[in-house]
Design a protein around this motif. Sequence first.
Motif, PDB file in Angstrom:
ATOM      1  N   GLN A  39     -49.246  -7.850  70.278  1.00  0.00           N
ATOM      2  CA  GLN A  39     -49.295  -6.830  68.956  1.00  0.00           C
ATOM      3  C   GLN A  39     -49.238  -7.949  67.750  1.00  0.00           C
ATOM      4  N   ILE A  40     -50.120  -7.652  66.988  1.00  0.00           N
ATOM      5  CA  ILE A  40     -50.241  -8.392  65.719  1.00  0.00           C
ATOM      6  C   ILE A  40     -49.740  -7.401  64.632  1.00  0.00           C
ATOM      7  N   PRO A  41     -48.959  -7.902  63.556  1.00  0.00           N
ATOM      8  CA  PRO A  41     -48.525  -7.059  62.353  1.00  0.00           C
ATOM      9  C   PRO A  41     -49.597  -6.195  62.031  1.00  0.00           C
ATOM     10  N   GLY A  42     -49.300  -4.852  61.791  1.00  0.00           N
ATOM     11  CA  GLY A  42     -50.231  -3.920  61.218  1.00  0.00           C
ATOM     12  C   GLY A  42     -51.234  -3.406  62.125  1.00  0.00           C
ATOM     13  N   LYS A  43     -51.362  -3.826  63.548  1.00  0.00           N
ATOM     14  CA  LYS A  43     -52.290  -3.389  64.567  1.00  0.00           C
ATOM     15  C   LYS A  43     -51.532  -3.052  65.711  1.00  0.00           C
ATOM     16  N   GLN A  44     -52.537  -2.272  66.506  1.00  0.00           N
ATOM     17  CA  GLN A  44     -51.863  -1.670  67.589  1.00  0.00           C
ATOM     18  C   GLN A  44     -51.700  -2.511  68.804  1.00  0.00           C
ATOM     19  N   ARG A  45     -50.807  -2.381  69.571  1.00  0.00           N
ATOM     20  CA  ARG A  45     -50.732  -3.056  70.948  1.00  0.00           C
ATOM     21  C   ARG A  45     -51.848  -2.948  71.707  1.00  0.00           C
ATOM     22  N   GLU A  46     -52.363  -4.103  72.069  1.00  0.00           N
ATOM     23  CA  GLU A  46     -53.521  -4.310  72.911  1.00  0.00           C
ATOM     24  C   GLU A  46     -53.229  -5.216  74.388  1.00  0.00           C
ATOM     25  N   VAL A  47     -53.795  -4.575  75.332  1.00  0.00           N
ATOM     26  CA  VAL A  47     -53.732  -5.036  76.709  1.00  0.00           C
ATOM     27  C   VAL A  47     -54.782  -6.378  76.702  1.00  0.00           C
ATOM     28  N   ILE A  48     -54.286  -7.602  77.139  1.00  0.00           N
ATOM     29  CA  ILE A  48     -55.065  -8.676  76.893  1.00  0.00           C
ATOM     30  C   ILE A  48     -55.379  -9.186  78.594  1.00  0.00           C
ATOM     31  N   ALA A  49     -54.474  -8.906  79.332  1.00  0.00           N
ATOM     32  CA  ALA A  49     -54.654  -9.608  80.791  1.00  0.00           C
ATOM     33  C   ALA A  49     -53.917  -8.333  81.748  1.00  0.00           C
ATOM     34  N   HIS A  50     -54.353  -8.074  82.766  1.00  0.00           N
ATOM     35  CA  HIS A  50     -53.820  -7.323  83.926  1.00  0.00           C
ATOM     36  C   HIS A  50     -54.120  -7.855  85.460  1.00  0.00           C
ATOM     37  N   ILE A  51     -53.125  -7.767  86.013  1.00  0.00           N
ATOM     38  CA  ILE A  51     -53.296  -8.376  87.663  1.00  0.00           C
ATOM     39  C   ILE A  51     -52.717  -6.993  88.479  1.00  0.00           C
ATOM     40  N   THR A  52     -53.527  -6.679  89.451  1.00  0.00           N
ATOM     41  CA  THR A  52     -53.250  -5.760  90.381  1.00  0.00           C
ATOM     42  C   THR A  52     -52.293  -6.382  91.706  1.00  0.00           C
ATOM     43  N   SER A  53     -51.709  -5.445  92.364  1.00  0.00           N
ATOM     44  CA  SER A  53     -51.230  -5.904  93.376  1.00  0.00           C
ATOM     45  C   SER A  53     -51.682  -6.716  94.334  1.00  0.00           C
ATOM     46  N   GLY A  54     -52.971  -6.551  94.462  1.00  0.00           N
ATOM     47  CA  GLY A  54     -53.829  -7.349  95.253  1.00  0.00           C
ATOM     48  C   GLY A  54     -54.490  -8.597  94.692  1.00  0.00           C
ATOM     49  N   LYS A  86     -55.755 -20.208  69.424  1.00  0.00           N
ATOM     50  CA  LYS A  86     -56.079 -20.111  68.020  1.00  0.00           C
ATOM     51  C   LYS A  86     -55.162 -19.618  67.195  1.00  0.00           C
ATOM     52  N   PRO A  87     -55.225 -19.551  65.860  1.00  0.00           N
ATOM     53  CA  PRO A  87     -54.359 -18.855  65.028  1.00  0.00           C
ATOM     54  C   PRO A  87     -54.373 -17.361  65.195  1.00  0.00           C
ATOM     55  N   GLU A  88     -55.463 -16.861  65.336  1.00  0.00           N
ATOM     56  CA  GLU A  88     -55.709 -15.551  65.657  1.00  0.00           C
ATOM     57  C   GLU A  88     -54.781 -15.050  67.020  1.00  0.00           C
ATOM     58  N   ASP A  89     -54.403 -15.849  67.784  1.00  0.00           N
ATOM     59  CA  ASP A  89     -53.521 -15.490  68.870  1.00  0.00           C
ATOM     60  C   ASP A  89     -52.174 -15.142  68.561  1.00  0.00           C
ATOM     61  N   THR A  90     -51.753 -15.557  67.319  1.00  0.00           N
ATOM     62  CA  THR A  90     -50.520 -15.444  66.665  1.00  0.00           C
ATOM     63  C   THR A  90     -50.058 -13.982  66.694  1.00  0.00           C
ATOM     64  N   ALA A  91     -48.904 -13.632  67.495  1.00  0.00           N
ATOM     65  CA  ALA A  91     -48.644 -11.988  68.124  1.00  0.00           C
ATOM     66  C   ALA A  91     -47.286 -12.327  68.567  1.00  0.00           C
ATOM     67  N   VAL A  92     -46.768 -11.083  68.637  1.00  0.00           N
ATOM     68  CA  VAL A  92     -45.601 -10.767  69.744  1.00  0.00           C
ATOM     69  C   VAL A  92     -46.381 -10.383  71.048  1.00  0.00           C
ATOM     70  N   TYR A  93     -46.088 -10.984  72.010  1.00  0.00           N
ATOM     71  CA  TYR A  93     -46.505 -10.561  73.514  1.00  0.00           C
ATOM     72  C   TYR A  93     -45.473  -9.740  74.304  1.00  0.00           C
ATOM     73  N   TYR A  94     -45.981  -8.949  74.833  1.00  0.00           N
ATOM     74  CA  TYR A  94     -45.136  -8.141  75.694  1.00  0.00           C
ATOM     75  C   TYR A  94     -45.644  -7.854  77.077  1.00  0.00           C
ATOM     76  N   CYS A  95     -44.812  -7.954  78.167  1.00  0.00           N
ATOM     77  CA  CYS A  95     -45.002  -7.597  79.590  1.00  0.00           C
ATOM     78  C   CYS A  95     -44.950  -6.327  80.004  1.00  0.00           C
ATOM     79  N   LYS A  96     -45.649  -5.894  80.882  1.00  0.00           N
ATOM     80  CA  LYS A  96     -45.448  -4.399  81.532  1.00  0.00           C
ATOM     81  C   LYS A  96     -45.592  -4.565  82.900  1.00  0.00           C
TER      82      LYS A  96
END
Length: 120
Positions: A39-54, A86-96
């Motif tokens: 999540q970048i300030p002022g923007k919605q939280r976005e998924v960037i990576a996902h891994i399944t159980s498999g 990159k500078p545009e990767d600056t954000a708060v990163y969350y796991c779920k």
Amino acid sequence: QVQLVESGGGLVQPGGSLRLSCAASGSIFSIYAMFWYRQIPGKQREVIAHITSGGSTYYADSVKGRFTISRDNAKNTVYLQMGGLKPEDTAVYYCKMVVRDATQGMGSYWGQGTQVTVSS
């Protein structure tokens, strides 16, 4: 109850690398999908990576080829290896994680977030 604890964020120069970790603990029966969002300030939280159980993975176009998601099921942990930052990767990163709790059934749980700042 399930808790997710993240680690590994910080300040890095452009072109550098960081590895984020997210470990789950509690009354876990099994863990299904694992995700990294940012999540970048002022923007919605976005998924960037996902891994399944498999072990199948998905990446957002913005990070494809630079970031790698992986999981260690024995440690209930998901990782995000970030390279070519990159500078545009600056954000708060969350796991779920999507977890089957031993007492409450299925649920989604979030980490507390970790700041990644890419700057010279």
